[in-house]
Design a protein around this motif. Structure first.
Motif, PDB file in Angstrom:
ATOM      1  N   GLU A 128       0.838  -1.206   0.000  1.00 47.31           N
ATOM      2  CA  GLU A 128       0.000   0.000   0.000  1.00 47.31           C
ATOM      3  C   GLU A 128       0.870   1.252   0.000  1.00 47.31           C
ATOM      4  OE1 GLU A 128      -1.806   3.488   1.472  1.00 47.31           O
ATOM      5  OE2 GLU A 128      -0.627   2.268   2.870  1.00 47.31           O
ATOM      6  N   GLU A 129       1.929   1.246   0.808  1.00 43.78           N
ATOM      7  CA  GLU A 129       2.813   2.407   0.868  1.00 43.78           C
ATOM      8  C   GLU A 129       3.551   2.600  -0.453  1.00 43.78           C
ATOM      9  OE1 GLU A 129       5.272   2.242   4.354  1.00 43.78           O
ATOM     10  OE2 GLU A 129       3.552   2.477   5.685  1.00 43.78           O
ATOM     11  N   ALA A 130       4.034   1.521  -1.040  1.00 43.07           N
ATOM     12  CA  ALA A 130       4.726   1.624  -2.327  1.00 43.07           C
ATOM     13  C   ALA A 130       3.792   2.175  -3.386  1.00 43.07           C
ATOM     14  CB  ALA A 130       5.267   0.259  -2.750  1.00 43.07           C
ATOM     15  N   LEU A 131       2.550   1.742  -3.349  1.00 45.58           N
ATOM     16  CA  LEU A 131       1.590   2.193  -4.348  1.00 45.58           C
ATOM     17  C   LEU A 131       1.112   3.616  -4.088  1.00 45.58           C
ATOM     18  CD1 LEU A 131      -0.430  -1.053  -5.068  1.00 45.58           C
ATOM     19  CD2 LEU A 131       1.381   0.012  -6.407  1.00 45.58           C
ATOM     20  N   ARG A 132       1.494   4.183  -2.978  1.00 47.49           N
ATOM     21  CA  ARG A 132       1.229   5.596  -2.742  1.00 47.49           C
ATOM     22  C   ARG A 132       2.268   6.465  -3.439  1.00 47.49           C
ATOM     23  NH1 ARG A 132       0.209   7.237   3.363  1.00 47.49           N
ATOM     24  NH2 ARG A 132      -0.374   5.076   3.686  1.00 47.49           N
ATOM     25  N   TRP A 133       3.542   6.035  -3.428  1.00 44.78           N
ATOM     26  CA  TRP A 133       4.564   6.922  -3.981  1.00 44.78           C
ATOM     27  C   TRP A 133       4.949   6.619  -5.415  1.00 44.78           C
ATOM     28  CZ3 TRP A 133       9.190   5.212  -5.725  1.00 44.78           C
ATOM     29  CH2 TRP A 133       9.667   3.994  -5.248  1.00 44.78           C
ATOM     30  N   ILE A 134       4.778   5.385  -5.887  1.00 44.85           N
ATOM     31  CA  ILE A 134       5.145   5.068  -7.279  1.00 44.85           C
ATOM     32  C   ILE A 134       4.382   5.951  -8.277  1.00 44.85           C
ATOM     33  CG2 ILE A 134       4.973   3.284  -9.076  1.00 44.85           C
ATOM     34  CD1 ILE A 134       5.981   1.266  -6.968  1.00 44.85           C
ATOM     35  N   PRO A 135       3.051   6.120  -8.144  1.00 45.54           N
ATOM     36  CA  PRO A 135       2.352   7.013  -9.086  1.00 45.54           C
ATOM     37  C   PRO A 135       2.811   8.467  -8.990  1.00 45.54           C
ATOM     38  CG  PRO A 135       0.795   5.567  -7.977  1.00 45.54           C
ATOM     39  CD  PRO A 135       2.102   5.403  -7.274  1.00 45.54           C
ATOM     40  N   LEU A 136       3.198   8.907  -7.793  1.00 46.57           N
ATOM     41  CA  LEU A 136       3.681  10.279  -7.640  1.00 46.57           C
ATOM     42  C   LEU A 136       5.008  10.469  -8.367  1.00 46.57           C
ATOM     43  CD1 LEU A 136       2.803  10.837  -3.872  1.00 46.57           C
ATOM     44  CD2 LEU A 136       1.492  11.573  -5.890  1.00 46.57           C
ATOM     45  N   TYR A 137       5.884   9.468  -8.259  1.00 49.03           N
ATOM     46  CA  TYR A 137       7.161   9.506  -8.969  1.00 49.03           C
ATOM     47  C   TYR A 137       6.885   9.633 -10.470  1.00 49.03           C
ATOM     48  CZ  TYR A 137      11.762   7.984 -10.693  1.00 49.03           C
ATOM     49  OH  TYR A 137      12.970   7.893 -11.339  1.00 49.03           O
ATOM     50  N   CYS A 138       6.024   8.794 -10.981  1.00 43.60           N
ATOM     51  CA  CYS A 138       5.749   8.795 -12.432  1.00 43.60           C
ATOM     52  C   CYS A 138       5.078  10.091 -12.867  1.00 43.60           C
ATOM     53  CB  CYS A 138       4.905   7.581 -12.799  1.00 43.60           C
ATOM     54  SG  CYS A 138       5.799   6.027 -12.566  1.00 43.60           S
ATOM     55  N   ARG A 139       4.220  10.648 -12.039  1.00 42.47           N
ATOM     56  CA  ARG A 139       3.564  11.917 -12.359  1.00 42.47           C
ATOM     57  C   ARG A 139       4.596  13.033 -12.485  1.00 42.47           C
ATOM     58  NH1 ARG A 139      -0.329  13.967  -7.918  1.00 42.47           N
ATOM     59  NH2 ARG A 139      -1.407  12.073  -8.535  1.00 42.47           N
ATOM     60  N   GLU A 140       5.571  13.042 -11.592  1.00 41.73           N
ATOM     61  CA  GLU A 140       6.547  14.132 -11.575  1.00 41.73           C
ATOM     62  C   GLU A 140       7.695  13.943 -12.567  1.00 41.73           C
ATOM     63  OE1 GLU A 140       6.126  16.954 -10.085  1.00 41.73           O
ATOM     64  OE2 GLU A 140       4.367  16.338  -8.938  1.00 41.73           O
ATOM     65  N   PHE A 141       8.120  12.699 -12.769  1.00 40.54           N
ATOM     66  CA  PHE A 141       9.355  12.466 -13.520  1.00 40.54           C
ATOM     67  C   PHE A 141       9.183  11.586 -14.749  1.00 40.54           C
ATOM     68  CE2 PHE A 141      10.356  12.596  -8.905  1.00 40.54           C
ATOM     69  CZ  PHE A 141      10.779  13.916  -8.878  1.00 40.54           C
ATOM     70  N   GLY A 142       8.000  11.059 -14.963  1.00 37.16           N
ATOM     71  CA  GLY A 142       7.786  10.159 -16.077  1.00 37.16           C
ATOM     72  C   GLY A 142       7.950   8.717 -15.636  1.00 37.16           C
ATOM     73  N   PRO A 143       7.771   7.787 -16.568  1.00 38.24           N
ATOM     74  CA  PRO A 143       7.827   6.361 -16.216  1.00 38.24           C
ATOM     75  C   PRO A 143       9.224   5.924 -15.793  1.00 38.24           C
ATOM     76  CG  PRO A 143       7.615   6.649 -18.594  1.00 38.24           C
ATOM     77  CD  PRO A 143       7.504   8.016 -17.986  1.00 38.24           C
ATOM     78  N   PHE A 144       9.258   4.869 -15.004  1.00 38.81           N
ATOM     79  CA  PHE A 144      10.528   4.286 -14.606  1.00 38.81           C
ATOM     80  C   PHE A 144      11.237   3.723 -15.835  1.00 38.81           C
ATOM     81  CE2 PHE A 144       8.286   4.054 -10.550  1.00 38.81           C
ATOM     82  CZ  PHE A 144       9.260   4.560  -9.701  1.00 38.81           C
ATOM     83  N   ASP A 145      12.548   3.793 -15.802  1.00 42.74           N
ATOM     84  CA  ASP A 145      13.345   3.196 -16.865  1.00 42.74           C
ATOM     85  C   ASP A 145      14.429   2.322 -16.234  1.00 42.74           C
ATOM     86  OD1 ASP A 145      15.402   4.906 -15.983  1.00 42.74           O
ATOM     87  OD2 ASP A 145      15.046   6.364 -17.567  1.00 42.74           O
ATOM     88  N   ASP A 146      15.198   1.657 -17.080  1.00 43.32           N
ATOM     89  CA  ASP A 146      16.255   0.766 -16.575  1.00 43.32           C
ATOM     90  C   ASP A 146      17.225   1.487 -15.647  1.00 43.32           C
ATOM     91  OD1 ASP A 146      15.366  -1.561 -17.821  1.00 43.32           O
ATOM     92  OD2 ASP A 146      16.464  -1.116 -19.669  1.00 43.32           O
ATOM     93  N   GLY A 147      17.459   2.754 -15.886  1.00 39.56           N
ATOM     94  CA  GLY A 147      18.380   3.509 -15.055  1.00 39.56           C
ATOM     95  C   GLY A 147      17.899   3.703 -13.631  1.00 39.56           C
ATOM     96  N   ALA A 148      16.592   3.603 -13.398  1.00 39.49           N
ATOM     97  CA  ALA A 148      16.045   3.769 -12.044  1.00 39.49           C
ATOM     98  C   ALA A 148      16.203   2.497 -11.206  1.00 39.49           C
ATOM     99  CB  ALA A 148      14.562   4.150 -12.120  1.00 39.49           C
ATOM    100  N   LEU A 149      16.292   1.354 -11.846  1.00 35.65           N
ATOM    101  CA  LEU A 149      16.291   0.078 -11.116  1.00 35.65           C
ATOM    102  C   LEU A 149      17.364  -0.037 -10.035  1.00 35.65           C
ATOM    103  CD1 LEU A 149      15.438  -2.508 -13.906  1.00 35.65           C
ATOM    104  CD2 LEU A 149      13.963  -1.700 -12.045  1.00 35.65           C
ATOM    105  N   PRO A 150      18.602   0.381 -10.277  1.00 32.95           N
ATOM    106  CA  PRO A 150      19.617   0.218  -9.233  1.00 32.95           C
ATOM    107  C   PRO A 150      19.391   1.109  -8.007  1.00 32.95           C
ATOM    108  CG  PRO A 150      20.655   0.611 -11.361  1.00 32.95           C
ATOM    109  CD  PRO A 150      19.192   0.854 -11.524  1.00 32.95           C
TER     110      PRO A 150
END
Length: 178
Positions: A128-150
């Protein structure tokens, strides 16, 4: 970049890497990148590591109410960038109180992910907590890419262990609570 722009991001809500570097200031950004490189990371990784730390700080500042008290699982090396920034006391205070949208000093409290999991009620709460911030990250910075994984523990977990693609992770919506 004007202060007004940072208080009200573009309709698309995408902050570029250049926007984040400008928030910190290019000279301090280059100093932090050099510090990370001196710790043994290659330049491209060091640059991304600093940018992901800035993304973390931006999210914590902009979404204080939604993210207050939540564990935002960045990797230890991102936390170390944050430590370095905090030691640049004057510049860090200016970043937090003058340039980030929340205009408040972001205090640091380290907690290991294992310790966090022991303190929390379980997997459901973590999801639940992860699903609170993941959409906020994508809203502000765009979708996750391979560079975000590490740099983001939960994103890497969802990708590597749960076999979710980066577009699937980026499309996650917050769970409704209540």
């Amino acid at each position: 970049m004007t202060t007004e722009r940072m208080e009200h991001p573009p309709v698309q809500g995408r902050l570029s890497s250049d926007d984040l570097i400008e928030l910190l200031g290019a000279p301090l950004y280059e100093e932090v990148v050099a510090h990370v490189q001196n710790s043994g990371y290659p330049e491209p990784h060091a640059r991304r590591q600093v940018l992901e730390c800035l993304r973390y700080l931006y999210l914590v500042s902009r979404y204080r109410d939604q993210l207050a008290g939540l564990f935002l699982p960045v990797e230890q090396h991102v936390d170390e960038v944050w430590h370095y920034l905090i030691l640049q006391t004057r510049e860090y205070r200016a970043l937090c109180e003058e340039r980030l949208p929340g205009r408040v000093l972001i205090e640091h409290r380290s907690i290991a992910y294992g310790d966090y999991q022991q303190e929390q009620p379980g997997r459901e709460r973590t999801v639940e907590e992860a699903l609170r911030w993941i959409p906020l990250y994508c809203r502000e910075f765009g979708p996750f890419d391979d560079g975000a994984l590490p740099h983001w523990t939960i994103v890497r977990f969802l990708h590597e262990r749960m076999d979710l693609s980066l577009p699937e992770i980026s499309a996650l919506s917050p769970l409704s609570t209540g």
